[in-house]
Design a protein around this motif. Structure first.
Motif, PDB file in Angstrom:
ATOM      1  N   ALA A 198       0.803  -1.228   0.000  1.00 49.53           N
ATOM      2  CA  ALA A 198       0.000   0.000   0.000  1.00 49.53           C
ATOM      3  C   ALA A 198       0.833   1.275   0.000  1.00 49.53           C
ATOM      4  CB  ALA A 198      -0.939   0.003   1.202  1.00 49.53           C
ATOM      5  N   CYS A 199       2.150   1.160  -0.020  1.00 49.33           N
ATOM      6  CA  CYS A 199       3.010   2.347   0.009  1.00 49.33           C
ATOM      7  C   CYS A 199       2.763   3.199  -1.237  1.00 49.33           C
ATOM      8  CB  CYS A 199       4.474   1.919   0.078  1.00 49.33           C
ATOM      9  SG  CYS A 199       5.613   3.294   0.302  1.00 49.33           S
ATOM     10  N   THR A 200       2.302   4.412  -1.027  1.00 48.22           N
ATOM     11  CA  THR A 200       1.845   5.262  -2.135  1.00 48.22           C
ATOM     12  C   THR A 200       2.562   6.606  -2.110  1.00 48.22           C
ATOM     13  OG1 THR A 200      -0.330   4.207  -2.140  1.00 48.22           O
ATOM     14  CG2 THR A 200      -0.177   6.393  -3.150  1.00 48.22           C
ATOM     15  N   GLY A 201       3.061   7.001  -3.263  1.00 53.20           N
ATOM     16  CA  GLY A 201       3.675   8.305  -3.424  1.00 53.20           C
ATOM     17  C   GLY A 201       2.721   9.272  -4.093  1.00 53.20           C
ATOM     18  N   HIS A 202       3.069  10.543  -4.055  1.00 49.19           N
ATOM     19  CA  HIS A 202       2.291  11.585  -4.728  1.00 49.19           C
ATOM     20  C   HIS A 202       3.021  11.955  -6.018  1.00 49.19           C
ATOM     21  CE1 HIS A 202       0.383  11.781  -0.802  1.00 49.19           C
ATOM     22  NE2 HIS A 202      -0.577  12.494  -1.338  1.00 49.19           N
ATOM     23  N   ALA A 203       2.480  11.513  -7.122  1.00 47.62           N
ATOM     24  CA  ALA A 203       3.140  11.699  -8.414  1.00 47.62           C
ATOM     25  C   ALA A 203       2.934  13.121  -8.929  1.00 47.62           C
ATOM     26  CB  ALA A 203       2.612  10.693  -9.428  1.00 47.62           C
ATOM     27  N   TRP A 204       4.046  13.749  -9.274  1.00 46.06           N
ATOM     28  CA  TRP A 204       4.054  15.066  -9.910  1.00 46.06           C
ATOM     29  C   TRP A 204       4.342  14.808 -11.386  1.00 46.06           C
ATOM     30  CZ3 TRP A 204       3.455  20.042  -7.824  1.00 46.06           C
ATOM     31  CH2 TRP A 204       3.859  21.104  -8.628  1.00 46.06           C
ATOM     32  N   ILE A 205       3.361  15.045 -12.226  1.00 49.92           N
ATOM     33  CA  ILE A 205       3.481  14.696 -13.640  1.00 49.92           C
ATOM     34  C   ILE A 205       4.325  15.743 -14.370  1.00 49.92           C
ATOM     35  CG2 ILE A 205       2.209  14.326 -15.791  1.00 49.92           C
ATOM     36  CD1 ILE A 205      -0.143  13.344 -14.055  1.00 49.92           C
ATOM     37  N   VAL A 206       5.338  15.256 -15.073  1.00 48.96           N
ATOM     38  CA  VAL A 206       6.228  16.128 -15.834  1.00 48.96           C
ATOM     39  C   VAL A 206       6.165  15.705 -17.303  1.00 48.96           C
ATOM     40  CG1 VAL A 206       8.557  17.075 -16.032  1.00 48.96           C
ATOM     41  CG2 VAL A 206       7.773  16.134 -13.833  1.00 48.96           C
ATOM     42  N   ASP A 207       5.672  16.591 -18.151  1.00 58.36           N
ATOM     43  CA  ASP A 207       5.643  16.301 -19.586  1.00 58.36           C
ATOM     44  C   ASP A 207       7.060  16.407 -20.142  1.00 58.36           C
ATOM     45  OD1 ASP A 207       2.850  16.031 -19.579  1.00 58.36           O
ATOM     46  OD2 ASP A 207       2.572  18.183 -19.851  1.00 58.36           O
ATOM     47  N   VAL A 208       7.522  15.342 -20.780  1.00 61.03           N
ATOM     48  CA  VAL A 208       8.880  15.321 -21.322  1.00 61.03           C
ATOM     49  C   VAL A 208       8.823  15.065 -22.820  1.00 61.03           C
ATOM     50  CG1 VAL A 208       9.782  14.465 -19.127  1.00 61.03           C
ATOM     51  CG2 VAL A 208       9.243  12.842 -20.956  1.00 61.03           C
ATOM     52  N   PRO A 209       9.828  15.504 -23.577  1.00 61.69           N
ATOM     53  CA  PRO A 209       9.872  15.202 -25.009  1.00 61.69           C
ATOM     54  C   PRO A 209      10.219  13.729 -25.219  1.00 61.69           C
ATOM     55  CG  PRO A 209      11.881  16.309 -24.348  1.00 61.69           C
ATOM     56  CD  PRO A 209      10.982  16.330 -23.142  1.00 61.69           C
ATOM     57  N   TYR A 210       9.837  13.185 -26.370  1.00 59.61           N
ATOM     58  CA  TYR A 210      10.118  11.774 -26.641  1.00 59.61           C
ATOM     59  C   TYR A 210      11.613  11.481 -26.617  1.00 59.61           C
ATOM     60  CZ  TYR A 210       5.419  10.049 -27.611  1.00 59.61           C
ATOM     61  OH  TYR A 210       4.122   9.635 -27.476  1.00 59.61           O
ATOM     62  N   GLU A 211      12.429  12.451 -27.022  1.00 60.56           N
ATOM     63  CA  GLU A 211      13.874  12.202 -27.047  1.00 60.56           C
ATOM     64  C   GLU A 211      14.460  12.027 -25.643  1.00 60.56           C
ATOM     65  OE1 GLU A 211      13.306  16.669 -28.120  1.00 60.56           O
ATOM     66  OE2 GLU A 211      12.336  14.747 -28.568  1.00 60.56           O
ATOM     67  N   TYR A 212      13.704  12.458 -24.630  1.00 64.18           N
ATOM     68  CA  TYR A 212      14.131  12.268 -23.236  1.00 64.18           C
ATOM     69  C   TYR A 212      14.540  10.822 -22.972  1.00 64.18           C
ATOM     70  CZ  TYR A 212      13.242  11.645 -18.150  1.00 64.18           C
ATOM     71  OH  TYR A 212      13.323  11.315 -16.817  1.00 64.18           O
ATOM     72  N   PHE A 213      13.806   9.873 -23.547  1.00 61.93           N
ATOM     73  CA  PHE A 213      14.056   8.463 -23.264  1.00 61.93           C
ATOM     74  C   PHE A 213      15.270   7.911 -24.017  1.00 61.93           C
ATOM     75  CE2 PHE A 213       9.725   9.185 -21.891  1.00 61.93           C
ATOM     76  CZ  PHE A 213       9.751   8.584 -20.642  1.00 61.93           C
ATOM     77  N   GLY A 214      15.908   8.744 -24.807  1.00 63.23           N
ATOM     78  CA  GLY A 214      17.173   8.378 -25.424  1.00 63.23           C
ATOM     79  C   GLY A 214      18.377   8.917 -24.675  1.00 63.23           C
TER      80      GLY A 214
END
Length: 277
Positions: A198-214
């Motif tokens: 049940a350990c739950t965090g508070h997610a702060w959504i950050v929009d990132v560009p697709y190239e971020y994952f490279g």
């Protein structure tokens, strides 16, 4: 309760498993600090201050970062205001403050932004019996935030909508390719020393560009640090509604039991959503 009690009296450092995905991003520095903490309180502070000297990090008002014993905080001084005005972070010999110190190096701009906003609010309103909405939100971020970096708006919508099947089952392959999580909250990391479903965090959504994952991990962290800190400094109306609850052990790849879809059918953890009036 066992972990919280252990942390309170200065034990629990030996229980940190740096191979866990929520700790892995801090492991290089963390393992060294851990050895210092297991040696003595003074040895931990020495390790932290050695890194502070090398990094030349600053706090919310441009003061050079340093770590001091909790007893060195002057009587009556407000914690965040003291950090902002002196650069000195009062630090106890426990897991909570150990992970708090780690964040000053993992995401230095975010920590400085939180400190700047907190100290400004204290200057304007005083400490008071309650923090107020903005300070409560800043504290929630500091203690329990997850950074949810996402390049696919549909996944952010699923998170906001408590659509766990879409986010974590149907689009399981998106994790690491179109979305990912970085732990930030030091109280959350403390709880994850002994993880529970049940350990739950508070997610702060950050929009990132697709190239971020490279990019490699240091480049991703630096980008998140810059963008999120700017948002925290530039947004007046900070509220807790800006977060989305995210059960940490449900993150694909972070917990072996969630490889079975039935893991997400536990409605006591993966809830349908907030109640509406």
């Amino acid at each position: 309760m066992q972990v919280q009690e252990a942390a309170r009296v200065g034990f629990g450092f030996a229980d940190i498993d740096w191979s866990k995905p929520w700790f892995a991003q801090f492991a290089v520095r963390g393992e060294r600090w851990q050895q210092g903490a297991l040696t003595s309180y003074a040895a931990l502070l020495a390790e932290m201050n050695a890194d502070a000297g090398d990094m030349r990090q600053v706090t919310g008002r441009g003061q050079r970062l340093a770590f001091i014993a909790q007893d060195d905080l002057p009587p009556g001084a407000a914690y965040e205001a003291h950090i902002a005005s002196t650069g000195c972070v009062p630090t106890r010999h426990n897991l909570h403050d150990f992970f708090n110190g780690s964040m000053w190096f993992a995401f230095p701009r975010i920590k400085a932004a939180l400190n700047a906003r907190q100290s400004a609010a204290i200057d304007a309103l005083g400490v008071g019996p309650t923090r107020g909405g903005v300070r409560d939100t800043l504290t929630l971020f500091d203690e329990n935030a997850l950074l949810f970096a996402c390049a696919d708006p549909a996944l952010s919508v699923a998170l906001r909508g408590f659509d766990w099947q879409t986010l974590m089952v149907a689009h399981r392959d998106a994790w690491g390719a179109r979305c990912e999580v970085r732990c930030f909250g030091h109280a959350l990391l403390e709880k994850l020393v002994a993880p529970f479903k049940a350990c739950t965090g508070h997610a702060w959504i950050v929009d990132v560009p697709y190239e971020y994952f490279g990019w490699d991990a240091p480049a991703r962290d630096a980008w998140l640090d810059k963008v999120v800190s700017a948002t925290l400094l530039g947004t007046d109306a900070l509220t807790s509604r800006m977060f989305a609850p995210l059960p940490v052990l449900g993150i694909p790849g972070w917990w072996s039991e969630n490889e079975v879809p039935a893991f997400y059918e536990d409605a006591s953890v993966f809830r349908a959503g907030r109640r509406t009036r």
